[in-house]
Design an enzyme around this catalytic site. Structure first.
Site, short mmCIF file in Angstrom:
data_model
loop_
_atom_site.label_atom_id
_atom_site.label_comp_id
_atom_site.label_asym_id
_atom_site.label_seq_id
_atom_site.Cartn_x
_atom_site.Cartn_y
_atom_site.Cartn_z
N TYR A 152 9.39 0.47 2.78
CA TYR A 152 10.17 1.05 1.69
C TYR A 152 11.38 1.78 2.25
O TYR A 152 11.30 2.40 3.32
CB TYR A 152 9.34 2.07 0.90
CG TYR A 152 8.34 1.48 -0.05
CD1 TYR A 152 8.68 1.22 -1.37
CD2 TYR A 152 7.05 1.21 0.37
CE1 TYR A 152 7.75 0.69 -2.24
CE2 TYR A 152 6.11 0.67 -0.51
CZ TYR A 152 6.47 0.42 -1.80
OH TYR A 152 5.56 -0.10 -2.68
N TYR A 177 1.67 -3.57 3.40
CA TYR A 177 1.96 -2.51 4.37
C TYR A 177 0.74 -1.61 4.59
O TYR A 177 -0.11 -1.47 3.72
CB TYR A 177 3.17 -1.68 3.93
CG TYR A 177 3.03 -0.97 2.60
CD1 TYR A 177 2.42 0.28 2.51
CD2 TYR A 177 3.54 -1.54 1.45
CE1 TYR A 177 2.31 0.93 1.29
CE2 TYR A 177 3.43 -0.90 0.23
CZ TYR A 177 2.81 0.33 0.17
OH TYR A 177 2.70 0.97 -1.04
N ARG A 222 -2.07 -2.01 1.82
CA ARG A 222 -1.80 -2.32 0.41
C ARG A 222 -1.51 -3.81 0.26
O ARG A 222 -0.69 -4.34 1.00
CB ARG A 222 -0.57 -1.55 -0.12
CG ARG A 222 -0.69 -0.05 -0.27
CD ARG A 222 -1.77 0.46 -1.21
NE ARG A 222 -2.10 -0.34 -2.38
CZ ARG A 222 -1.43 -0.38 -3.52
NH1 ARG A 222 -0.35 0.35 -3.68
NH2 ARG A 222 -1.83 -1.11 -4.54
N HIS A 252 2.86 -5.91 -3.62
CA HIS A 252 2.95 -5.56 -5.04
C HIS A 252 4.37 -5.13 -5.39
O HIS A 252 5.15 -4.74 -4.53
CB HIS A 252 1.97 -4.43 -5.39
CG HIS A 252 2.23 -3.17 -4.63
ND1 HIS A 252 1.71 -2.95 -3.37
CD2 HIS A 252 2.98 -2.08 -4.92
CE1 HIS A 252 2.12 -1.77 -2.93
NE2 HIS A 252 2.90 -1.22 -3.84
N HIS A 282 6.08 -2.41 -8.12
CA HIS A 282 5.84 -1.34 -9.10
C HIS A 282 6.64 -1.62 -10.37
O HIS A 282 7.81 -2.00 -10.29
CB HIS A 282 6.27 0.01 -8.55
CG HIS A 282 5.47 0.47 -7.36
ND1 HIS A 282 4.38 1.31 -7.48
CD2 HIS A 282 5.59 0.20 -6.04
CE1 HIS A 282 3.89 1.55 -6.27
NE2 HIS A 282 4.60 0.89 -5.38
#
Lengths: 245, 141
Positions: A114, A153, A163, A166, A168
């Site tokens: 991110y 990640y 995780r 995905h 959000h």
């Protein structure tokens, strides 16, 4: 407010149906460590749906441009990763579309990183990818984003926690009680079984509804794969229940 | 059709959601504007630095819609602080005077007190306690 009071006021307010048990994660979920100190311990107080609950902000076209729905643009070059189209419809549980509502997305880059100071794991940032997008649904509640496939990640929740990939999503709906923040997952991800966030949804069938569908029809040859993700919000009874017999 | 489950906003929403004028329900300099400020605190009383606070309200006349956006959004900083610049809402029409703008009427005094912002130098302050002896009253809608 009682139904009698609703009538007395001349207001006709919808009452939104509750989601079935097991649809949403419990506020306290031991597998997801950070809920431990962040969930209310006192019981929630039921609140009837008044004007504040049955209205929602309207975001004008002036605040959202067409370019905001293309996460691959706006930088010097195109980002690394598999280009994908993510499209779908925002609906109420009676299939009524939710038009002109704000849909926001944010995600990691192709390497699972991110663009945020809090994410320092050793995967590269992509100078050509910021990871945020938004759009307003059209008259049929439809939205369409162009982005890249996000990577999985690692995170520190438990030993060797990862995780699943995905995206959000944040959706407003036409009433504040429809406000939904969720995550869209990809079909066949091998990481589902060990992910406490995905598994915090108690109902297995409900978990499946967070997984998008690969859609060959909507792919663009030589250019992008496509996934469909419909978002279903709680609907309302068309008229409030009245006991005027 | 069955509804879509919710999931955590996660710690990284800050890359997109706190858009530029999010905390400004009204522009700075608007007559009557007040700052709503507070902290978000966890069960240990520690600040929550990755919370998202959203507000939704009527305009000073008690109306929704029109030119007044009514929506505010603020992230929290390292000390758990959030801030939203807005106008004080008017009473919202409801079924009776008692119900108007007082959904908290059925709460006991302690529960109600957690929802009442206190006057401050430039507006009002309200800390949100997710847990603990001062736990904020949360509603099921």
């Amino acid at each position: 407010m009682t139904d009698t009071a609703r009538r007395a006021s001349g207001l006709v307010l919808p009452t939104f149906r509750p989601d079935p048990d097991g649809t949403h994660p419990p506020l306290d979920y031991p597998g997801y460590k950070s809920t431990a100190l962040r969930h209310p311990k006192r019981p929630l107080v039921p609140l009837p749906h008044g004007l504040t609950e049955t209205t929602a902000p309207v975001f004008g076209e002036d605040r959202v441009t067409e370019a905001d729905a293309d996460l691959t643009q706006g930088h010097a070059e195109e980002p690394q990763g598999q280009r994908i189209i993510v499209y779908g419809q925002v609906l109420e549980d009676d299939r009524r579309p939710v038009p002109n509502t704000l849909v926001e997305v944010w995600q990691a880059n192709a390497g699972g990183r991110y663009r945020h100071d809090g994410d320092q794991h050793p995967a590269p940032l992509d100078p050509n990818f910021s990871g945020g997008g938004r759009c307003l649904t059209d008259a049929e509640g439809r939205f369409r984003f162009i982005t890249i496939q996000p990577g999985a990640y690692p995170w520190g929740n438990h030993h060797n926690a990862w995780r699943p990939a995905h995206i959000h999503f944040s959706v407003f709906g036409r009433a504040f009680v429809q406000r939904l923040v969720t995550q869209m997952y990809f079909p066949g991800d091998p990481l589902f079984f060990q992910d406490p966030i995905f598994n915090s949804v108690p109902d297995a069938a409900a978990r499946e509804r967070m997984i998008c569908r690969f859609d060959l029809e909507q792919t663009v040859p030589e250019w992008a794969l496509a996934y469909q993700f419909d978002i279903v919000l709680r609907g309302a009874d068309a008229t409030p229940m009245e006991d005027d017999h | 059709m069955p509804t879509t489950p919710s999931q955590t906003v996660g710690p990284f929403f800050a890359i997109e959601l706190p858009y530029g004028d999010g905390p400004y329900v009204v522009a700075e300099g608007t007559a009557g504007a007040v700052w709503l400020r507070g902290r978000v605190l966890d069960g240990d009383g520690a600040p929550v630095p990755d919370a998202l606070v959203e507000s939704w309200q009527a305009d000073p006349g008690g109306r929704f819609g029109g030119d007044f956006r009514g929506f505010g959004r603020s992230g929290t900083d390292d000390e758990g602080r959030w801030a939203i610049l807005t106008l004080k809402p008017g009473p919202v029409p409801a079924g009776s005077d008692a119900a108007a703008q007082a959904p908290h009427g059925g709460l006991d005094e302690q529960a109600r007190a957690t929802l009442v912002a206190q006057p401050s130098a430039d507006g009002y302050e309200l800390d949100i306690h997710l847990q603990g002896p001062h736990e904020t009253t949360f509603f099921a809608v």
